[in-house]
Write a protein that holds these residues in place. Structure first.
Motif, PDB file in Angstrom:
ATOM      1  N   LYS A 252       0.843  -1.206   0.000  1.00  0.00           N
ATOM      2  CA  LYS A 252       0.000   0.000   0.000  1.00  0.00           C
ATOM      3  C   LYS A 252       0.878   1.257   0.000  1.00  0.00           C
ATOM      4  O   LYS A 252       0.648   2.205  -0.770  1.00  0.00           O
ATOM      5  CB  LYS A 252      -0.897  -0.010   1.238  1.00  0.00           C
ATOM      6  CG  LYS A 252      -1.763   1.224   1.381  1.00  0.00           C
ATOM      7  CD  LYS A 252      -1.889   1.643   2.826  1.00  0.00           C
ATOM      8  CE  LYS A 252      -2.150   3.119   2.920  1.00  0.00           C
ATOM      9  NZ  LYS A 252      -2.111   3.643   4.282  1.00  0.00           N
ATOM     10  N   THR A 253       1.929   1.253   0.846  1.00  0.00           N
ATOM     11  CA  THR A 253       2.834   2.413   0.916  1.00  0.00           C
ATOM     12  C   THR A 253       3.556   2.613  -0.413  1.00  0.00           C
ATOM     13  O   THR A 253       3.637   3.728  -0.929  1.00  0.00           O
ATOM     14  CB  THR A 253       3.846   2.229   2.069  1.00  0.00           C
ATOM     15  OG1 THR A 253       3.118   2.081   3.289  1.00  0.00           O
ATOM     16  CG2 THR A 253       4.780   3.410   2.194  1.00  0.00           C
ATOM     17  N   ARG A 254       4.081   1.524  -0.975  1.00  0.00           N
ATOM     18  CA  ARG A 254       4.822   1.631  -2.248  1.00  0.00           C
ATOM     19  C   ARG A 254       3.909   2.091  -3.387  1.00  0.00           C
ATOM     20  O   ARG A 254       4.321   2.848  -4.249  1.00  0.00           O
ATOM     21  CB  ARG A 254       5.449   0.277  -2.606  1.00  0.00           C
ATOM     22  CG  ARG A 254       6.532  -0.192  -1.642  1.00  0.00           C
ATOM     23  CD  ARG A 254       7.797   0.660  -1.751  1.00  0.00           C
ATOM     24  NE  ARG A 254       8.819   0.184  -0.835  1.00  0.00           N
ATOM     25  CZ  ARG A 254       9.775  -0.681  -1.149  1.00  0.00           C
ATOM     26  NH1 ARG A 254       9.842  -1.179  -2.369  1.00  0.00           N
ATOM     27  NH2 ARG A 254      10.666  -1.041  -0.258  1.00  0.00           N
ATOM     28  N   MET A 255       2.650   1.586  -3.386  1.00  0.00           N
ATOM     29  CA  MET A 255       1.703   1.992  -4.441  1.00  0.00           C
ATOM     30  C   MET A 255       1.337   3.468  -4.307  1.00  0.00           C
ATOM     31  O   MET A 255       1.157   4.169  -5.297  1.00  0.00           O
ATOM     32  CB  MET A 255       0.430   1.136  -4.383  1.00  0.00           C
ATOM     33  CG  MET A 255       0.630  -0.335  -4.720  1.00  0.00           C
ATOM     34  SD  MET A 255       1.009  -0.638  -6.450  1.00  0.00           S
ATOM     35  CE  MET A 255      -0.607  -0.453  -7.184  1.00  0.00           C
ATOM     36  N   ALA A 256       1.212   3.943  -3.052  1.00  0.00           N
ATOM     37  CA  ALA A 256       0.874   5.354  -2.826  1.00  0.00           C
ATOM     38  C   ALA A 256       2.017   6.273  -3.263  1.00  0.00           C
ATOM     39  O   ALA A 256       1.794   7.400  -3.695  1.00  0.00           O
ATOM     40  CB  ALA A 256       0.555   5.586  -1.354  1.00  0.00           C
ATOM     41  N   LEU A 257       3.260   5.767  -3.136  1.00  0.00           N
ATOM     42  CA  LEU A 257       4.428   6.599  -3.453  1.00  0.00           C
ATOM     43  C   LEU A 257       4.880   6.486  -4.907  1.00  0.00           C
ATOM     44  O   LEU A 257       5.782   7.193  -5.335  1.00  0.00           O
ATOM     45  CB  LEU A 257       5.604   6.204  -2.542  1.00  0.00           C
ATOM     46  CG  LEU A 257       5.454   6.539  -1.052  1.00  0.00           C
ATOM     47  CD1 LEU A 257       6.499   5.804  -0.238  1.00  0.00           C
ATOM     48  CD2 LEU A 257       5.551   8.037  -0.818  1.00  0.00           C
ATOM     49  N   GLN A 262       5.308   3.707 -13.178  1.00  0.00           N
ATOM     50  CA  GLN A 262       6.348   2.915 -12.502  1.00  0.00           C
ATOM     51  C   GLN A 262       5.959   1.434 -12.400  1.00  0.00           C
ATOM     52  O   GLN A 262       6.782   0.549 -12.617  1.00  0.00           O
ATOM     53  CB  GLN A 262       6.618   3.485 -11.099  1.00  0.00           C
ATOM     54  CG  GLN A 262       7.856   2.892 -10.441  1.00  0.00           C
ATOM     55  CD  GLN A 262       8.165   3.567  -9.101  1.00  0.00           C
ATOM     56  OE1 GLN A 262       7.608   4.605  -8.761  1.00  0.00           O
ATOM     57  NE2 GLN A 262       9.079   2.980  -8.336  1.00  0.00           N
ATOM     58  N   TYR A 263       4.699   1.176 -12.009  1.00  0.00           N
ATOM     59  CA  TYR A 263       4.189  -0.203 -11.961  1.00  0.00           C
ATOM     60  C   TYR A 263       2.877  -0.264 -12.718  1.00  0.00           C
ATOM     61  O   TYR A 263       2.103   0.702 -12.716  1.00  0.00           O
ATOM     62  CB  TYR A 263       3.927  -0.645 -10.509  1.00  0.00           C
ATOM     63  CG  TYR A 263       5.074  -0.452  -9.556  1.00  0.00           C
ATOM     64  CD1 TYR A 263       6.275  -1.139  -9.721  1.00  0.00           C
ATOM     65  CD2 TYR A 263       4.954   0.426  -8.473  1.00  0.00           C
ATOM     66  CE1 TYR A 263       7.335  -0.947  -8.832  1.00  0.00           C
ATOM     67  CE2 TYR A 263       6.001   0.621  -7.591  1.00  0.00           C
ATOM     68  CZ  TYR A 263       7.186  -0.067  -7.772  1.00  0.00           C
ATOM     69  OH  TYR A 263       8.232   0.123  -6.903  1.00  0.00           O
ATOM     70  N   SER A 264       2.600  -1.432 -13.334  1.00  0.00           N
ATOM     71  CA  SER A 264       1.326  -1.553 -14.061  1.00  0.00           C
ATOM     72  C   SER A 264       0.181  -1.900 -13.110  1.00  0.00           C
ATOM     73  O   SER A 264      -0.973  -1.740 -13.438  1.00  0.00           O
ATOM     74  CB  SER A 264       1.433  -2.635 -15.145  1.00  0.00           C
ATOM     75  OG  SER A 264       1.763  -3.879 -14.556  1.00  0.00           O
TER      76      SER A 264
END
Length: 416
Positions: A252-257, A262-264
């Motif tokens: 969740k943190t990585r997706m928010a940042l 960057q990611y699909s």
């Protein structure tokens, strides 16, 4: 107790007017208790109704014991108690309105502020036997999903401020939103929300099951635990649930940042972390997260109980029902105090989760991060992102309450 309850002018004694006033007040409370015990609504209480009412409160007694209780109040030998017998027996016994207090004041999981560290809901025997408990959980999960989605932009801004804000990069609320929209458009405000909603169901289910098992392990026969037992069982259940779903917290943190493109998606993000940083990356910030559960749950519960008792002593004259606004206010204040106490740990956890390990870069420990923040930014640095965090509390609590009540009606849950 009677003198204390009825003495309005505080002269240490009751005059006739005060005594009459005390009796009228007391009779109202007795009427409420009588109604809650009279399950059949026939104006009489029998032994089975006493057994059932006490069982709902977690006190198990036999029918013979219930008959003994009846005999002490029964004047006409019918082995049932009518309203007059009940009133005459209890009029000079100051009683607390326990069933109603429990009914309205359960510190419930419906107050979802996105942190989801609260103590799980407690269900009566009746709610468990009729299967109402899972409907409450489904309604609570749905309410959490809606409230988190509505407040997701503030949540993402909080994460960005926790990780990137510093003395040199003083990110404000308007500037933060502008930056997010400029970088990825309005949709980017909801980055990380998908996984935040997805983790509600497994976390709630694991927490509820763990809480029930821990209650049995504590070995109490009481249906409703005392406050220190609830804190212990709730904190342990929260720790077990958080441990089970912690990789989702990191995601969740990585997706928010993440930056645009960057990611699909979630799976791509997970694969990326796994291949570049290994499995250990999914447990970054685990220790400050676990340490944050106890101050959060402890202060949340203590403040809620204090507010509840203050309200009951001052305002509970005709009923123990505080009404929606009092409950929402108590839930909001207690949750806010809990978050304030555990916020520095939450900030360090988020920074540790955000560390994308650059080759050759040193691994930052929890102590190292605390020291670094205090040295470079002072104590204020431990509270970066607090403003958007508090801005989302009232809307999150209000939205989750409204959605919860509507979902309960849809699912056919009896209102408490």
């Amino acid at each position: 107790k009677i003198v204390k309850a009825g003495d309005k002018d505080l002269d240490g004694q009751l005059d006739f007017e005060e005594f009459v006033h005390y009796l009228q007040d007391h009779e109202k409370k007795l009427r409420l208790v009588f109604k809650s015990l009279d399950k059949k609504n026939d104006g009489r209480i029998d032994a089975q109704e006493i057994v059932q009412s006490l069982r709902d409160l977690g006190v198990k007694i036999s029918e013979q014991q219930a008959e003994k209780i009846l005999k002490s109040m029964d004047k006409n030998g019918t082995m049932t108690i009518d309203w007059n017998e009940w009133r005459d027996y209890h009029l000079l016994h100051p009683v607390e309105n326990i069933p109603e207090i429990i009914l309205y004041w359960k510190h419930s999981t419906i107050f979802d502020v996105g942190e989801n560290l609260t103590v799980p809901d407690e269900f009566t025997v009746e709610e468990r036997q009729t299967g109402m408990w899972w409907r409450h959980l489904v309604a609570g999960g749905g309410a959490g999903a809606v409230s988190r989605t509505c407040t997701a932009p503030l949540d993402r801004l909080k994460v960005l401020m926790q990780v990137h804000a510093s003395r040199s990069n003083n990110m404000c609320i308007v500037g933060g939103f502008t930056q997010m929209i400029r970088e990825g458009g309005p949709r980017s405000l909801w980055r990380g929300n998908g996984i935040n909603v997805l983790k509600i169901a497994p976390e709630s289910a694991i927490k509820f099951m763990a809480y029930e098992q821990i209650k049995r392990f504590i070995g109490t026969d009481q249906e409703m635990l005392r406050i220190h037992e609830r804190l212990l069982a709730g904190s342990l259940a929260g720790a077990i649930a958080q441990s089970s779903i912690y990789p989702m917290e990191v995601l969740k943190t990585r997706m928010a940042l993440r930056k645009t493109g960057q990611y699909s998606g979630m799976l791509d993000c997970a694969k990326n972390i796994l291949s570049k940083e290994g499995m250990a990356a999914f447990y970054k910030g685990y220790i400050p997260n676990m340490l944050g559960i106890i101050p959060y749950a402890g202060i949340d519960l203590a403040v809620y109980e204090t507010l509840k008792n203050t309200w009951l002593q001052r305002y509970a004259v005709n009923s123990a029902d505080p009404g929606v606004f009092v409950l929402l206010a108590c839930g909001t204040i207690s949750s806010t105090c809990g978050q304030l106490a555990s916020y520095p740990l939450a900030l360090v956890r988020t920074r540790m989760q955000a560390q994308a390990s650059v080759e050759g870069a040193p691994e930052v420990t929890m102590r190292g991060l605390f020291k670094h923040i205090l040295k470079t930014e002072g104590a204020f640095g431990l509270y970066r992102g607090l403003a958007p965090n508090f801005m989302k509390v009232i809307p999150a609590v209000s939205i989750s309450y409204v959605v919860y009540e509507n979902l309960k009606m849809t699912l056919g849950v009896q209102s408490r």
